[in-house]
Write an enzyme that holds these catalytic residues in place. Structure first.
Site, PDB file in Angstrom:
ATOM      1  N   CYS A  11     173.636  -9.799  63.022  1.00 21.39           N
ATOM      2  CA  CYS A  11     174.320  -9.321  61.659  1.00 21.39           C
ATOM      3  C   CYS A  11     173.472 -10.048  60.590  1.00 21.39           C
ATOM      4  O   CYS A  11     173.047 -11.016  60.550  1.00 21.39           O
ATOM      5  CB  CYS A  11     175.638  -9.525  61.759  1.00 21.39           C
ATOM      6  SG  CYS A  11     176.255  -8.769  60.270  1.00 21.39           S
TER       7      CYS A  11
ATOM      8  N   GLU B  86     177.699  -7.265  72.444  1.00 23.23           N
ATOM      9  CA  GLU B  86     179.098  -7.209  73.282  1.00 23.23           C
ATOM     10  C   GLU B  86     179.913  -6.180  72.728  1.00 23.23           C
ATOM     11  O   GLU B  86     179.774  -5.647  71.526  1.00 23.23           O
ATOM     12  CB  GLU B  86     179.540  -8.820  72.844  1.00 23.23           C
ATOM     13  CG  GLU B  86     178.825  -9.750  73.231  1.00 23.23           C
ATOM     14  CD  GLU B  86     179.242 -11.372  72.750  1.00 23.23           C
ATOM     15  OE1 GLU B  86     179.386 -11.407  71.564  1.00 23.23           O
ATOM     16  OE2 GLU B  86     179.153 -12.158  73.503  1.00 23.23           O
TER      17      GLU B  86
ATOM     18  N   CYS C  57     186.176  -2.405  71.436  1.00 20.91           N
ATOM     19  CA  CYS C  57     185.557  -2.886  69.970  1.00 20.91           C
ATOM     20  C   CYS C  57     184.114  -2.798  70.224  1.00 20.91           C
ATOM     21  O   CYS C  57     183.843  -3.392  71.208  1.00 20.91           O
ATOM     22  CB  CYS C  57     185.863  -4.267  69.599  1.00 20.91           C
ATOM     23  SG  CYS C  57     185.310  -4.886  68.353  1.00 20.91           S
TER      24      CYS C  57
ATOM     25  N   CYS D  84     187.792 -11.760  67.104  1.00 17.05           N
ATOM     26  CA  CYS D  84     186.927 -11.512  65.880  1.00 17.05           C
ATOM     27  C   CYS D  84     186.167 -12.681  65.329  1.00 17.05           C
ATOM     28  O   CYS D  84     186.650 -13.739  65.306  1.00 17.05           O
ATOM     29  CB  CYS D  84     188.009 -11.235  64.777  1.00 17.05           C
ATOM     30  SG  CYS D  84     189.407  -9.960  64.867  1.00 17.05           S
TER      31      CYS D  84
ATOM     32  N   CYS E  19     178.318 -13.785  56.801  1.00 23.21           N
ATOM     33  CA  CYS E  19     179.486 -14.424  56.341  1.00 23.21           C
ATOM     34  C   CYS E  19     179.986 -15.728  56.847  1.00 23.21           C
ATOM     35  O   CYS E  19     179.422 -15.862  57.995  1.00 23.21           O
ATOM     36  CB  CYS E  19     180.636 -13.405  56.765  1.00 23.21           C
ATOM     37  SG  CYS E  19     180.626 -11.561  56.377  1.00 23.21           S
TER      38      CYS E  19
ATOM     39  N   CYS F 278     181.596 -16.740  60.338  1.00 18.95           N
ATOM     40  CA  CYS F 278     181.541 -15.748  61.490  1.00 18.95           C
ATOM     41  C   CYS F 278     180.348 -15.962  62.217  1.00 18.95           C
ATOM     42  O   CYS F 278     179.237 -16.227  61.878  1.00 18.95           O
ATOM     43  CB  CYS F 278     181.409 -14.323  61.024  1.00 18.95           C
ATOM     44  SG  CYS F 278     181.133 -12.921  62.246  1.00 18.95           S
TER      45      CYS F 278
HETATM   46  N1  SAH Z   1     180.620  -6.379  59.923  1.00 24.72           N
HETATM   47  C1  SAH Z   1     181.830  -5.752  60.025  1.00 24.72           C
HETATM   48  C2  SAH Z   1     182.276  -5.472  61.168  1.00 24.72           C
HETATM   49  C3  SAH Z   1     183.045  -6.679  61.850  1.00 24.72           C
HETATM   50  S1  SAH Z   1     184.755  -6.597  61.701  1.00 24.72           S
HETATM   51  C4  SAH Z   1     183.033  -6.222  58.869  1.00 24.72           C
HETATM   52  O1  SAH Z   1     182.725  -7.274  58.364  1.00 24.72           O
HETATM   53  O2  SAH Z   1     183.885  -5.775  58.434  1.00 24.72           O
HETATM   54  C5  SAH Z   1     185.070  -8.164  62.359  1.00 24.72           C
HETATM   55  C6  SAH Z   1     186.111  -8.775  61.704  1.00 24.72           C
HETATM   56  O3  SAH Z   1     186.368 -10.023  62.014  1.00 24.72           O
HETATM   57  C7  SAH Z   1     185.885  -8.836  59.876  1.00 24.72           C
HETATM   58  O4  SAH Z   1     187.095  -8.311  59.256  1.00 24.72           O
HETATM   59  C8  SAH Z   1     185.579 -10.215  59.632  1.00 24.72           C
HETATM   60  O5  SAH Z   1     185.843 -10.626  58.459  1.00 24.72           O
HETATM   61  C9  SAH Z   1     186.432 -10.859  60.961  1.00 24.72           C
HETATM   62  N2  SAH Z   1     185.969 -12.249  61.184  1.00 24.72           N
HETATM   63  C10 SAH Z   1     184.820 -12.757  60.924  1.00 24.72           C
HETATM   64  N3  SAH Z   1     184.521 -14.051  61.610  1.00 24.72           N
HETATM   65  C11 SAH Z   1     185.874 -14.393  61.934  1.00 24.72           C
HETATM   66  C12 SAH Z   1     186.491 -15.480  62.412  1.00 24.72           C
HETATM   67  N4  SAH Z   1     185.748 -16.627  62.819  1.00 24.72           N
HETATM   68  N5  SAH Z   1     187.687 -15.177  62.766  1.00 24.72           N
HETATM   69  C13 SAH Z   1     188.646 -14.411  62.465  1.00 24.72           C
HETATM   70  N6  SAH Z   1     188.086 -13.258  61.945  1.00 24.72           N
HETATM   71  C14 SAH Z   1     186.771 -13.102  61.582  1.00 24.72           C
END
Ligand code: SAH
Length: 399
Positions: free
Chosen positions: A150, A85, A143, A373, A154, A157
């Protein structure tokens, strides 16, 4: 292929070296989709390349979802049937645009994030007028993804639920940008485009291709380094490597917790690279003039959003040239956490600001189409209207 690889290809074919530049120009600037379209090359050479198995591997837009806020989520497909995406976020709002790139006019003016914020509130109408006069479009952000799925896991996510399928090649990373630019009919540098490596995947677990793609984006596509930001979940050795790159985007780090116990629970990779190691890498990171590290912090209701958590974050980041982007959780099925209230988000932000840390609240973009995000999981069916609960959250940053 980058310029060096194309130079080798051209020289093997016994063609003059300027042909490599012509190919770079056609593929990355004009964004042609077939060899045939590279009209600067002699027909005979195009045929020879095709016979030798050379193709232009343009990325294909398989699906497109448009949000009520103008955000577009693209499903982009590659030769082996895999897809990722890529998200288009048109026009910032002069403050924190919610797109992961710098707040307000900071990148342009070189002012500190807090001053840029103050100025953007006062001077936004004038800034907007100036932009209209000089540019075809305002500030848009793409983006992009670095991997299919991934591996980092986390807990908040949705991409994590996919697991990791494979790395993207440098061409596939750049291909997402080319496909979106073409579809949106915009072209840098005339149009001001920001790029964030904040889509699916962990960019620093696909490091070589990330770096090669960044160079191609600068040299080929024409996007300046200072308009690109790479976000990492905290792959510490790669933060060190990244600091040593001659050409590199800016750095963002997903902090997401204020102490090790909490961070390990939310981001299991913290067991391997804990906060002490992560912040040491951030402190050693060689920042350029007028550059900051961005820390992202996803706020999870009742989990990491207390005033005590905010004070711990302020303590961790003390003395670092940085800013914090707060992201209220974007919900999704399969995610246990809740989105904190706007008051709680503001309270957290204020504690950071009082401690002298510029803190912004990222406006959610495209939640209704699963483009925000943490929501990227190749959703094909989307609700026709956003959940009312989501609409009621006001995330305007406080002065
Ligand atoms: N893997 C990298 C790049 C992804 S950036 C990283 O973790 O930095 C995506 C951002 O969205 C990250 O800062 C992550 O912490 C945040 N994120 C992930 N899941 C989310 C959610 N459910 N709601 C809001 N932010 C989220």
């Amino acid at each position: 292929m980058d310029r060096e690889e194309l130079a080798a290809l051209v020289s093997e074919a016994g063609e003059p070296s300027y042909r490599a530049k012509q190919i770079v120009e056609a593929v990355y600037r004009q964004r042609v989709e077939t060899l045939e379209e590279i009209s600067t090359l002699p027909q005979e050479f195009r045929e020879r390349l095709a016979q030798g198995g050379v193709t232009v591997g343009a990325a294909r837009i398989e699906n497109k979802f448009v949000s009520i806020d103008g955000t577009v989520r693209y499903l982009i497909g590659f030769a082996d049937g895999q897809s990722v995406e890529t998200v288009w976020m048109p026009e910032g709002d002069g403050g924190e645009a919610g797109d992961g790139s710098e707040a307000g006019e900071e990148a342009e003016s070189g002012a500190s994030p807090s001053r840029a914020k103050a100025r953007s509130e006062i001077g936004e109408p004038i800034a907007a007028l100036k932009r209209c006069a000089t540019q075809k479009s305002g500030r848009s952000t793409i983006c992009i993804s670095s991997q299919v799925g991934c591996a980092v896991d986390c807990q908040f996510c949705l991409t994590a639920l996919l697991g990791v399928k494979r790395n993207l090649t440098a061409g596939e990373i750049v291909g997402q940008v080319c496909a979106v630019l073409k579809d949106q009919k915009v072209s840098p540098p005339e149009d001001r485009i920001n790029l964030v490596f904040m889509g699916m995947g962990e960019p620093f677990l696909n490091y070589e291709n990330l770096i090669k793609a960044s160079r191609l984006l600068v040299v080929g596509v024409g996007i300046a380094e200072r308009r690109m930001t790479v976000s990492t979940a905290g792959i510490v050795p790669r933060i060190h490597d990244f600091g040593g790159e001659a050409i590199r985007p800016k750095l963002a780090i997903s902090l997401n917790a204020s102490n090790d116990a909490l961070r390990t629970r939310l981001m299991p990779l913290n067991k391997k690279w804990n906060l002490e190691m992560l912040l040491a890498a951030a402190r050693e990171f060689p920042l350029r003039t007028r550059e900051w590290i961005t820390f992202e912090y996803v706020l999870l209701g009742g989990v990491n959003d207390t005033p005590e958590n905010a004070r711990e974050v302020a303590e961790l980041l003390r003395g670092l040239r940085c800013k914090v982007n707060l992201i209220a959780l974007n919900p999704g099925s399969g995610i246990e956490f809740t989105t904190p209230s706007a008051e709680r988000v503001t309270a957290f932000q204020n504690i950071l600001r009082v401690a002298g840390i510029p803190a912004f609240v990222r406006r959610p973009r495209g939640r209704d189409i699963y483009a925000a995000c943490g929501q990227l999981k190749r959703t094909v069916e989307v609700a026709t209207s956003p959940e009312p609960q989501l609409q009621s959250i006001s995330l305007a940053p406080e002065a």
